[in-house]
Design a protein around this motif. Structure first.
Motif, mmCIF file in Angstrom:
data_model
loop_
_atom_site.group_PDB
_atom_site.id
_atom_site.type_symbol
_atom_site.label_atom_id
_atom_site.label_comp_id
_atom_site.label_asym_id
_atom_site.label_seq_id
_atom_site.Cartn_x
_atom_site.Cartn_y
_atom_site.Cartn_z
ATOM 1 N N ALA A 1 -1.193 -7.703 8.047
ATOM 2 C CA ALA A 1 -2.956 -7.858 6.836
ATOM 3 C C ALA A 1 -2.462 -6.870 5.794
ATOM 4 C CB ALA A 1 -3.864 -7.261 8.239
ATOM 5 N N ALA A 2 -2.115 -5.283 6.330
ATOM 6 C CA ALA A 2 -1.577 -4.713 5.101
ATOM 7 C C ALA A 2 -0.857 -5.241 3.740
ATOM 8 C CB ALA A 2 -1.218 -3.469 5.095
ATOM 9 N N SER A 3 0.327 -5.951 3.889
ATOM 10 C CA SER A 3 0.654 -6.689 3.038
ATOM 11 C C SER A 3 0.231 -7.369 2.300
ATOM 12 C CB SER A 3 2.046 -6.827 3.642
ATOM 13 O OG SER A 3 2.968 -6.276 4.521
ATOM 14 N N ARG A 4 -0.631 -8.627 3.607
ATOM 15 C CA ARG A 4 -1.766 -10.061 2.765
ATOM 16 C C ARG A 4 -2.595 -8.896 2.117
ATOM 17 N NH1 ARG A 4 -6.117 -11.118 4.470
ATOM 18 N NH2 ARG A 4 -5.736 -9.995 6.307
ATOM 19 N N GLU A 5 -3.458 -7.877 2.208
ATOM 20 C CA GLU A 5 -3.930 -7.413 1.207
ATOM 21 C C GLU A 5 -3.521 -6.814 -0.208
ATOM 22 O OE1 GLU A 5 -7.427 -7.289 1.850
ATOM 23 O OE2 GLU A 5 -7.817 -7.928 3.585
ATOM 24 N N VAL A 6 -2.758 -6.502 -0.043
ATOM 25 C CA VAL A 6 -2.731 -6.311 -1.139
ATOM 26 C C VAL A 6 -2.247 -7.171 -2.290
ATOM 27 C CG1 VAL A 6 -1.643 -3.495 -0.644
ATOM 28 C CG2 VAL A 6 -0.043 -5.737 -0.720
ATOM 29 N N LEU A 7 -1.423 -8.288 -1.249
ATOM 30 C CA LEU A 7 -0.568 -8.718 -2.687
ATOM 31 C C LEU A 7 -2.377 -9.856 -2.938
ATOM 32 C CD1 LEU A 7 1.193 -11.313 -3.994
ATOM 33 C CD2 LEU A 7 0.908 -12.156 -1.050
ATOM 34 N N GLU A 8 -3.476 -10.192 -2.116
ATOM 35 C CA GLU A 8 -4.449 -10.668 -2.117
ATOM 36 C C GLU A 8 -5.193 -9.868 -3.967
ATOM 37 O OE1 GLU A 8 -5.334 -13.353 1.561
ATOM 38 O OE2 GLU A 8 -7.009 -11.593 0.872
ATOM 39 N N GLU A 9 -4.954 -8.744 -3.298
ATOM 40 C CA GLU A 9 -6.329 -7.862 -4.277
ATOM 41 C C GLU A 9 -5.819 -6.971 -5.396
ATOM 42 O OE1 GLU A 9 -8.048 -4.821 -1.548
ATOM 43 O OE2 GLU A 9 -8.869 -6.640 -0.662
ATOM 44 N N ALA A 10 -4.400 -6.915 -5.779
ATOM 45 C CA ALA A 10 -3.954 -6.477 -6.939
ATOM 46 C C ALA A 10 -2.420 -7.249 -7.136
ATOM 47 C CB ALA A 10 -3.255 -5.257 -6.187
ATOM 48 N N GLY A 11 -2.164 -8.651 -6.471
ATOM 49 C CA GLY A 11 -0.291 -9.267 -6.643
ATOM 50 C C GLY A 11 0.349 -8.329 -6.805
ATOM 51 N N ILE A 12 0.565 -7.591 -5.394
ATOM 52 C CA ILE A 12 1.548 -6.850 -5.686
ATOM 53 C C ILE A 12 2.126 -7.283 -3.810
ATOM 54 C CG2 ILE A 12 2.215 -4.242 -3.834
ATOM 55 C CD1 ILE A 12 0.689 -3.134 -6.635
ATOM 56 N N GLU A 13 3.436 -7.357 -4.191
ATOM 57 C CA GLU A 13 4.282 -8.367 -2.877
ATOM 58 C C GLU A 13 5.458 -7.199 -1.890
ATOM 59 O OE1 GLU A 13 7.449 -11.317 -2.423
ATOM 60 O OE2 GLU A 13 6.573 -11.809 -3.763
ATOM 61 N N ALA A 14 4.684 -7.079 -0.809
ATOM 62 C CA ALA A 14 5.365 -6.209 -0.461
ATOM 63 C C ALA A 14 6.413 -6.077 0.060
ATOM 64 C CB ALA A 14 5.423 -5.736 0.823
ATOM 65 N N GLU A 15 7.773 -4.982 -0.183
ATOM 66 C CA GLU A 15 9.383 -5.039 0.588
ATOM 67 C C GLU A 15 9.443 -4.472 1.489
ATOM 68 O OE1 GLU A 15 11.151 -4.674 -3.782
ATOM 69 O OE2 GLU A 15 11.330 -6.831 -3.749
ATOM 70 N N GLY A 16 9.670 -5.458 2.554
ATOM 71 C CA GLY A 16 9.626 -4.398 3.848
ATOM 72 C C GLY A 16 8.137 -4.505 4.185
ATOM 73 N N ALA A 17 8.105 -3.399 5.696
ATOM 74 C CA ALA A 17 6.916 -3.397 5.972
ATOM 75 C C ALA A 17 6.657 -1.460 5.869
ATOM 76 C CB ALA A 17 6.942 -2.615 7.393
ATOM 77 N N PRO A 18 4.974 -1.626 5.119
ATOM 78 C CA PRO A 18 4.443 -0.418 4.932
ATOM 79 C C PRO A 18 4.332 0.564 5.910
ATOM 80 C CG PRO A 18 2.790 -2.634 4.434
ATOM 81 C CD PRO A 18 4.654 -3.208 5.407
ATOM 82 N N ARG A 19 4.080 1.588 6.152
ATOM 83 C CA ARG A 19 4.071 2.398 7.371
ATOM 84 C C ARG A 19 2.858 3.336 7.674
ATOM 85 N NH1 ARG A 19 4.838 8.206 6.983
ATOM 86 N NH2 ARG A 19 4.721 8.280 4.568
ATOM 87 N N LEU A 20 3.138 3.084 8.510
ATOM 88 C CA LEU A 20 1.625 3.951 9.252
ATOM 89 C C LEU A 20 1.094 5.066 9.034
ATOM 90 C CD1 LEU A 20 -1.460 2.706 10.757
ATOM 91 C CD2 LEU A 20 -0.039 3.600 12.987
ATOM 92 N N LEU A 21 0.320 5.373 8.627
ATOM 93 C CA LEU A 21 -0.232 7.101 8.426
ATOM 94 C C LEU A 21 -0.897 7.610 9.708
ATOM 95 C CD1 LEU A 21 -0.071 7.128 4.764
ATOM 96 C CD2 LEU A 21 1.606 7.182 5.935
ATOM 97 N N GLY A 22 -1.739 6.697 10.122
ATOM 98 C CA GLY A 22 -2.885 7.555 10.994
ATOM 99 C C GLY A 22 -3.825 6.236 11.307
ATOM 100 N N MET A 23 -4.540 6.343 12.448
ATOM 101 C CA MET A 23 -5.445 5.206 12.901
ATOM 102 C C MET A 23 -6.970 5.834 13.153
ATOM 103 S SD MET A 23 -4.680 2.122 13.376
ATOM 104 C CE MET A 23 -6.502 1.685 14.006
ATOM 105 N N TYR A 24 -8.007 5.582 12.404
ATOM 106 C CA TYR A 24 -9.535 5.916 12.390
ATOM 107 C C TYR A 24 -10.132 5.659 12.764
ATOM 108 C CZ TYR A 24 -6.921 8.743 9.267
ATOM 109 O OH TYR A 24 -5.672 9.446 8.544
ATOM 110 N N LEU A 25 -11.785 5.586 13.205
ATOM 111 C CA LEU A 25 -13.028 5.239 13.435
ATOM 112 C C LEU A 25 -13.884 5.532 12.328
ATOM 113 C CD1 LEU A 25 -15.152 4.169 15.585
ATOM 114 C CD2 LEU A 25 -15.450 5.974 16.354
#
Length: 166
Positions: free
Chosen positions: A74-98
């Motif tokens: 989802a993180a990779s898809r969203e940056v591609l859809e919203e900014a035309g940026i294609e991830a090269e490798g997996a994004p790194r999880l920094l934290g989870m929030y409510l």
């Protein structure tokens, strides 16, 4: 009505009304929401922010996790859809929030992406995104969303997570 047409229609309403309509529609479909936001960093350590067509202010790119999709996907898809940026490798999880401020049911995974390449729609506006730009982390625009300001402050200070709430 298609999503692009609905977003255009909603853009004429006050942002608070639009936000409530979007959140209510999402809650009908799924009462618990899992989303992602991504801190995208360029080679000079500037960070990507987006302005939506239906909300005021600057935000980190991101959105809801689709059925059958991992947080990383989802993180990779969203940056591609919203900014035309294609991830090269997996994004790194920094934290989870409510996210108590939205519905009290949203959970947000915050990711960092520094390895990427430009896709054909790089930083191009679309029906959801009015503008996408990189900013120096010490020269961010004034009208950041409060959560974006908190997350970027933590990122700059390397202090993750500072709490459990978005």
């Amino acid at each position: 009505m298609q999503a692009a047409g609905m977003l255009k229609l909603l853009s004429f309403l006050p942002s608070g009304v639009t936000k409530r309509i979007v959140q209510s529609a999402v809650l009908i479909r799924n009462p618990y929401i899992l989303g992602v936001r991504v801190i995208v960093e360029d080679a000079s350590r500037q960070v990507l922010l987006v302005r939506h067509t239906y909300l005021e202010g600057w935000y980190l790119p991101g959105g809801a996790v689709d059925r059958g999709e991992t947080l990383e996907q989802a993180a990779s898809r969203e940056v591609l859809e919203e900014a035309g940026i294609e991830a090269e490798g997996a994004p790194r999880l920094l934290g989870m929030y409510l996210n108590r401020e939205a519905t009290g049911r949203d959970h947000v995974g915050l990711f960092h992406l520094s390895a990427w390449k430009e896709a054909p729609a790089y930083l191009a506006p679309n029906s959801e995104i009015a503008e996408a730009r990189f900013f120096p982390i010490d020269m961010l625009p004034d009208n950041l969303s409060p959560a974006t300001a908190r997350r970027l402050s933590e990122f700059r200070d390397r202090a993750f997570p500072s709490g459990a709430y978005w």
